[in-house]
Design a protein around this motif. Sequence first.
Motif, PDB file in Angstrom:
ATOM      1  N   GLN A  72      19.165  23.687  12.074  1.00 56.98           N
ATOM      2  CA  GLN A  72      18.417  23.101  13.170  1.00 56.98           C
ATOM      3  C   GLN A  72      17.792  21.797  12.704  1.00 56.98           C
ATOM      4  OE1 GLN A  72      15.705  26.344  14.205  1.00 56.98           O
ATOM      5  NE2 GLN A  72      16.412  26.084  16.292  1.00 56.98           N
ATOM      6  N   ALA A  73      17.952  20.782  13.509  1.00 55.99           N
ATOM      7  CA  ALA A  73      17.356  19.498  13.175  1.00 55.99           C
ATOM      8  C   ALA A  73      15.896  19.509  13.608  1.00 55.99           C
ATOM      9  CB  ALA A  73      18.107  18.386  13.873  1.00 55.99           C
ATOM     10  N   THR A  74      15.038  19.038  12.734  1.00 56.54           N
ATOM     11  CA  THR A  74      13.631  18.902  13.059  1.00 56.54           C
ATOM     12  C   THR A  74      13.303  17.423  13.023  1.00 56.54           C
ATOM     13  OG1 THR A  74      13.047  21.039  12.152  1.00 56.54           O
ATOM     14  CG2 THR A  74      11.297  19.445  12.293  1.00 56.54           C
ATOM     15  N   THR A  75      12.465  17.013  13.956  1.00 57.25           N
ATOM     16  CA  THR A  75      12.060  15.622  13.988  1.00 57.25           C
ATOM     17  C   THR A  75      10.546  15.531  13.955  1.00 57.25           C
ATOM     18  OG1 THR A  75      12.073  15.578  16.405  1.00 57.25           O
ATOM     19  CG2 THR A  75      14.105  14.898  15.297  1.00 57.25           C
ATOM     20  N   TYR A  76      10.068  14.348  13.643  1.00 56.39           N
ATOM     21  CA  TYR A  76       8.634  14.073  13.612  1.00 56.39           C
ATOM     22  C   TYR A  76       8.425  12.682  14.190  1.00 56.39           C
ATOM     23  CZ  TYR A  76       3.949  13.123  11.903  1.00 56.39           C
ATOM     24  OH  TYR A  76       2.617  12.791  11.828  1.00 56.39           O
ATOM     25  N   THR A  77       7.486  12.564  15.116  1.00 58.62           N
ATOM     26  CA  THR A  77       7.158  11.266  15.695  1.00 58.62           C
ATOM     27  C   THR A  77       5.995  10.664  14.920  1.00 58.62           C
ATOM     28  OG1 THR A  77       7.910  12.031  17.853  1.00 58.62           O
ATOM     29  CG2 THR A  77       6.538  10.046  17.814  1.00 58.62           C
ATOM     30  N   VAL A  78       6.231   9.490  14.360  1.00 60.06           N
ATOM     31  CA  VAL A  78       5.236   8.803  13.530  1.00 60.06           C
ATOM     32  C   VAL A  78       4.017   8.425  14.372  1.00 60.06           C
ATOM     33  CG1 VAL A  78       4.817   6.775  12.078  1.00 60.06           C
ATOM     34  CG2 VAL A  78       7.059   7.899  12.030  1.00 60.06           C
ATOM     35  N   LYS A  79       2.828   8.695  13.792  1.00 58.92           N
ATOM     36  CA  LYS A  79       1.564   8.331  14.427  1.00 58.92           C
ATOM     37  C   LYS A  79       0.897   7.241  13.591  1.00 58.92           C
ATOM     38  CE  LYS A  79       0.053  12.814  14.488  1.00 58.92           C
ATOM     39  NZ  LYS A  79       1.162  13.637  14.179  1.00 58.92           N
ATOM     40  N   THR A  83       2.110   7.894   6.652  1.00 59.76           N
ATOM     41  CA  THR A  83       2.979   7.368   5.600  1.00 59.76           C
ATOM     42  C   THR A  83       4.062   8.408   5.386  1.00 59.76           C
ATOM     43  OG1 THR A  83       1.778   8.439   3.797  1.00 59.76           O
ATOM     44  CG2 THR A  83       1.028   6.215   4.437  1.00 59.76           C
ATOM     45  N   LEU A  84       5.166   8.022   4.763  1.00 60.74           N
ATOM     46  CA  LEU A  84       6.211   9.015   4.481  1.00 60.74           C
ATOM     47  C   LEU A  84       5.684  10.101   3.556  1.00 60.74           C
ATOM     48  CD1 LEU A  84       9.614   7.117   4.165  1.00 60.74           C
ATOM     49  CD2 LEU A  84       8.744   8.458   6.067  1.00 60.74           C
ATOM     50  N   SER A  85       4.806   9.719   2.620  1.00 58.84           N
ATOM     51  CA  SER A  85       4.217  10.723   1.711  1.00 58.84           C
ATOM     52  C   SER A  85       3.387  11.741   2.481  1.00 58.84           C
ATOM     53  CB  SER A  85       3.348  10.049   0.653  1.00 58.84           C
ATOM     54  OG  SER A  85       4.134   9.286  -0.209  1.00 58.84           O
ATOM     55  N   LYS A  86       2.598  11.255   3.426  1.00 55.21           N
ATOM     56  CA  LYS A  86       1.752  12.151   4.226  1.00 55.21           C
ATOM     57  C   LYS A  86       2.629  13.101   5.059  1.00 55.21           C
ATOM     58  CE  LYS A  86      -1.749  11.920   7.855  1.00 55.21           C
ATOM     59  NZ  LYS A  86      -2.474  11.031   8.760  1.00 55.21           N
ATOM     60  N   PRO A 112      10.785   2.514   2.543  1.00 52.56           N
ATOM     61  CA  PRO A 112       9.955   3.705   2.769  1.00 52.56           C
ATOM     62  C   PRO A 112       8.501   3.372   3.116  1.00 52.56           C
ATOM     63  CG  PRO A 112      10.620   3.558   0.456  1.00 52.56           C
ATOM     64  CD  PRO A 112      11.331   2.474   1.189  1.00 52.56           C
ATOM     65  N   ASP A 113       8.073   2.161   2.852  1.00 51.65           N
ATOM     66  CA  ASP A 113       6.695   1.768   3.165  1.00 51.65           C
ATOM     67  C   ASP A 113       6.564   1.139   4.543  1.00 51.65           C
ATOM     68  OD1 ASP A 113       5.730   2.644   0.659  1.00 51.65           O
ATOM     69  OD2 ASP A 113       6.363   0.756  -0.259  1.00 51.65           O
ATOM     70  N   LYS A 114       7.659   1.052   5.275  1.00 58.31           N
ATOM     71  CA  LYS A 114       7.631   0.389   6.581  1.00 58.31           C
ATOM     72  C   LYS A 114       8.084   1.343   7.678  1.00 58.31           C
ATOM     73  CE  LYS A 114       8.152  -4.201   4.686  1.00 58.31           C
ATOM     74  NZ  LYS A 114       9.061  -5.312   4.402  1.00 58.31           N
ATOM     75  N   ILE A 115       7.139   2.177   8.109  1.00 54.05           N
ATOM     76  CA  ILE A 115       7.391   3.037   9.262  1.00 54.05           C
ATOM     77  C   ILE A 115       6.423   2.607  10.360  1.00 54.05           C
ATOM     78  CG2 ILE A 115       8.301   4.959   7.909  1.00 54.05           C
ATOM     79  CD1 ILE A 115       5.601   6.375   8.289  1.00 54.05           C
ATOM     80  N   LYS A 116       6.808   2.853  11.618  1.00 54.15           N
ATOM     81  CA  LYS A 116       6.003   2.390  12.741  1.00 54.15           C
ATOM     82  C   LYS A 116       5.674   3.564  13.666  1.00 54.15           C
ATOM     83  CE  LYS A 116       9.124  -0.995  13.662  1.00 54.15           C
ATOM     84  NZ  LYS A 116      10.263  -1.298  13.215  1.00 54.15           N
ATOM     85  N   PRO A 117       4.448   3.569  14.220  1.00 53.47           N
ATOM     86  CA  PRO A 117       4.108   4.594  15.211  1.00 53.47           C
ATOM     87  C   PRO A 117       5.144   4.615  16.328  1.00 53.47           C
ATOM     88  CG  PRO A 117       2.150   3.360  14.598  1.00 53.47           C
ATOM     89  CD  PRO A 117       3.327   2.650  13.968  1.00 53.47           C
TER      90      PRO A 117
END
Length: 129
Positions: A72-79, A83-86, A112-117
């Motif tokens: 099963q694929a799980t996803t997460y929406t960035v808030k 951070t990717l570590s969090k 990896p340091d450039k993610i956006k809400p």
Amino acid sequence: MNLRDKYNHAIQTAKGFHMEGSAEERDGKLYFKGMVKNQDEVNKIWDAIKTVPDWRNDIVGDIKIDPNAKAQATTYTVKAGDTLSKIAKEKLGDANAYNEIFNANRDQLSDPDKIKPGQVLKIPQHARK
């Protein structure tokens, strides 16, 4: 009351997950045997069985994960503030596993340091808790 009636909730839970198997009554026990798609489904069937206080006296259970089941694929929406570590700490139980999330999302991440809400990231199945 026979055991199939007594454990109807668990049987219906298993049917809801399309468990490949059976709940067969013999020798005063209910033999609950089958395969489902993932550990979450196994746990939910056991939770349903355990709603009957004396289940230990009635059930012989063998519920496994089908080795051919698709993950099963799980996803997460960035808030904001993520951070990717969090995210790795929360979803995988290990902040250092951020690279697994990064690698699973190379189609949309270049760093990896450039993610956006608002980005929807895939959380890899094999490492998920």
